[in-house]
Design a protein around this motif. Sequence first.
Motif, PDB file in Angstrom:
ATOM      1  N   ARG A 191       0.843  -1.193   0.000  1.00 31.15           N
ATOM      2  CA  ARG A 191       0.000   0.000   0.000  1.00 31.15           C
ATOM      3  C   ARG A 191       0.877   1.241   0.000  1.00 31.15           C
ATOM      4  O   ARG A 191       1.906   1.283   0.677  1.00 31.15           O
ATOM      5  N   HIS A 192       0.484   2.266  -0.765  1.00 36.31           N
ATOM      6  CA  HIS A 192       1.273   3.491  -0.860  1.00 36.31           C
ATOM      7  C   HIS A 192       0.379   4.706  -0.662  1.00 36.31           C
ATOM      8  O   HIS A 192      -0.811   4.684  -0.996  1.00 36.31           O
ATOM      9  N   ALA A 193       0.968   5.754  -0.135  1.00 37.05           N
ATOM     10  CA  ALA A 193       0.248   7.016   0.012  1.00 37.05           C
ATOM     11  C   ALA A 193      -0.050   7.601  -1.365  1.00 37.05           C
ATOM     12  O   ALA A 193       0.678   7.330  -2.328  1.00 37.05           O
ATOM     13  N   PRO A 194      -1.116   8.387  -1.478  1.00 32.84           N
ATOM     14  CA  PRO A 194      -1.417   9.013  -2.769  1.00 32.84           C
ATOM     15  C   PRO A 194      -0.285   9.940  -3.198  1.00 32.84           C
ATOM     16  O   PRO A 194       0.336  10.611  -2.380  1.00 32.84           O
ATOM     17  N   VAL A 195      -0.027   9.973  -4.477  1.00 32.15           N
ATOM     18  CA  VAL A 195       1.064  10.780  -5.035  1.00 32.15           C
ATOM     19  C   VAL A 195       0.468  11.870  -5.909  1.00 32.15           C
ATOM     20  O   VAL A 195      -0.403  11.604  -6.756  1.00 32.15           O
ATOM     21  N   GLY A 196       0.948  13.096  -5.702  1.00 29.62           N
ATOM     22  CA  GLY A 196       0.430  14.225  -6.455  1.00 29.62           C
ATOM     23  C   GLY A 196       0.679  14.110  -7.949  1.00 29.62           C
ATOM     24  O   GLY A 196       1.659  13.504  -8.392  1.00 29.62           O
ATOM     25  N   ILE A 355       6.485   7.417  -8.546  1.00 30.52           N
ATOM     26  CA  ILE A 355       6.145   8.412  -9.578  1.00 30.52           C
ATOM     27  C   ILE A 355       5.123   7.833 -10.555  1.00 30.52           C
ATOM     28  O   ILE A 355       4.252   8.549 -11.069  1.00 30.52           O
ATOM     29  N   ARG A 356       5.180   6.528 -10.776  1.00 32.23           N
ATOM     30  CA  ARG A 356       4.203   5.883 -11.662  1.00 32.23           C
ATOM     31  C   ARG A 356       2.794   5.873 -11.060  1.00 32.23           C
ATOM     32  O   ARG A 356       1.815   5.622 -11.772  1.00 32.23           O
ATOM     33  N   LEU A 357       2.683   6.123  -9.750  1.00 34.29           N
ATOM     34  CA  LEU A 357       1.377   6.151  -9.093  1.00 34.29           C
ATOM     35  C   LEU A 357       0.717   7.518  -9.156  1.00 34.29           C
ATOM     36  O   LEU A 357      -0.376   7.695  -8.612  1.00 34.29           O
ATOM     37  N   ALA A 358       1.381   8.486  -9.785  1.00 33.78           N
ATOM     38  CA  ALA A 358       0.867   9.860  -9.801  1.00 33.78           C
ATOM     39  C   ALA A 358      -0.558   9.912 -10.334  1.00 33.78           C
ATOM     40  O   ALA A 358      -0.870   9.358 -11.390  1.00 33.78           O
ATOM     41  N   GLY A 359      -1.428  10.601  -9.567  1.00 34.12           N
ATOM     42  CA  GLY A 359      -2.797  10.813 -10.006  1.00 34.12           C
ATOM     43  C   GLY A 359      -3.756   9.683  -9.695  1.00 34.12           C
ATOM     44  O   GLY A 359      -4.939   9.775 -10.003  1.00 34.12           O
ATOM     45  N   ARG A 360      -3.283   8.583  -9.068  1.00 32.72           N
ATOM     46  CA  ARG A 360      -4.176   7.485  -8.742  1.00 32.72           C
ATOM     47  C   ARG A 360      -5.036   7.846  -7.526  1.00 32.72           C
ATOM     48  O   ARG A 360      -4.689   8.726  -6.754  1.00 32.72           O
ATOM     49  N   PRO A 361      -6.162   7.152  -7.326  1.00 34.82           N
ATOM     50  CA  PRO A 361      -7.085   7.508  -6.235  1.00 34.82           C
ATOM     51  C   PRO A 361      -6.421   7.430  -4.870  1.00 34.82           C
ATOM     52  O   PRO A 361      -5.482   6.670  -4.648  1.00 34.82           O
TER      53      PRO A 361
END
Length: 382
Positions: A191-196, A355-361
């Motif tokens: 699990r990862h924190a949301p990324v801007g 960085i690939r998670l940018a913009g995910r919910p």
Amino acid sequence: MLIQLAIMGLLAACLPLSVVWVSNDANKYRKLAWVTVFLTFDLVMFGAFTRLTDSGLGCPDWPGCYGHANPLQAHEHISAAEAAMPTGPVTVAKAWIEMIHRYFAMAVGVLIIAMVVIAWRNWRRNRRTPTAEGSGGLAMPLLLFFFVCLQGAFGAWTVTLKLQPVIVTLHLLLGLTLLGLLAWHAARLSRHAPVGQAAAGLKLAAGAGLLLLALQIALGGWVSTNYAALACADFPLCQGTVVPPMDYQHGFTLWRELGKTGAGDYLPFAALTAIHWTHRNFAFVVFAVVGWLAWRAGRVPGLERTARWLGLALALQLITGLSTIFLNWPLAIAVAHNGGAALLLLLLTMLNFKIRLAGRPVSTLSCHAQAAARSIHLPESN
């Protein structure tokens, strides 16, 4: 002997497997992935210790030691070699260092095999149950298994080709590649924190930073395997000048014996100077690029913690690098410098992944983590 070595590998893997088994983490597969990352990082550190103590030929055959599974059984042969050459590559201490390194590597292999078995069982279960939504993937565990086998082959060639610099350097690079792949796989399960959304603009810079670091690690490995660490004993100058006499042709001839040119002559000191000087000066390029990347990433929500650790690791790496020069290459700091390179690789790998998670919910797992959790019928949260 092979059976005894296999038993040693299994015994070495018992402790990390026990840690996974008794863990409170509901997703044991994810826990196994992170424990394997930790053990592989330790293996890289111990590999650096083995190389820097000149223990790579402590047992001059492979996979055992004079045909035995441990140095105790080979004590007579080791003692005879040490008596013949007291300062040579074979001593009792060096034999133990080399064999512990091999046991350590076998333990990592056992953990990766366990990951493949679990992933395969999940894949088979989901084939029999079409309604299952995913298995977390079989491709990555198989790729990891391929890399650990390839790494084992290069470990054997390191010994049989008598520490040929290009083989030893590739052995190092493959080990760090395996570490990076393991970290990426473990990150996919977590699990990862949301990324801007701003992180998307750093994708190219993060990839370039990782590539530059890999090149710098290769140069550092080339310094270490050619014993060129003390070719420049002063700083910021080298041999009292900005650009000392250097021999790039012989210094960067890849296929040659240790300490020899491609033609078989002794390697000139100017070649060692070229190797050291190139690694030293390229380090400033890497420091500038990765430092800028850490500063930019630190301003993006979701990347702040990784960026802070990256900046700290970069500063420590600079300190240990300079300390090896001013303190005449002490073993502990030299090992720490190698470990710092592995830590930077881990952090840059994680930064690229995030960085690939940018913009995910917000507050969601990656699709890979969700699939892995469903496939083993365990909850997605801790």
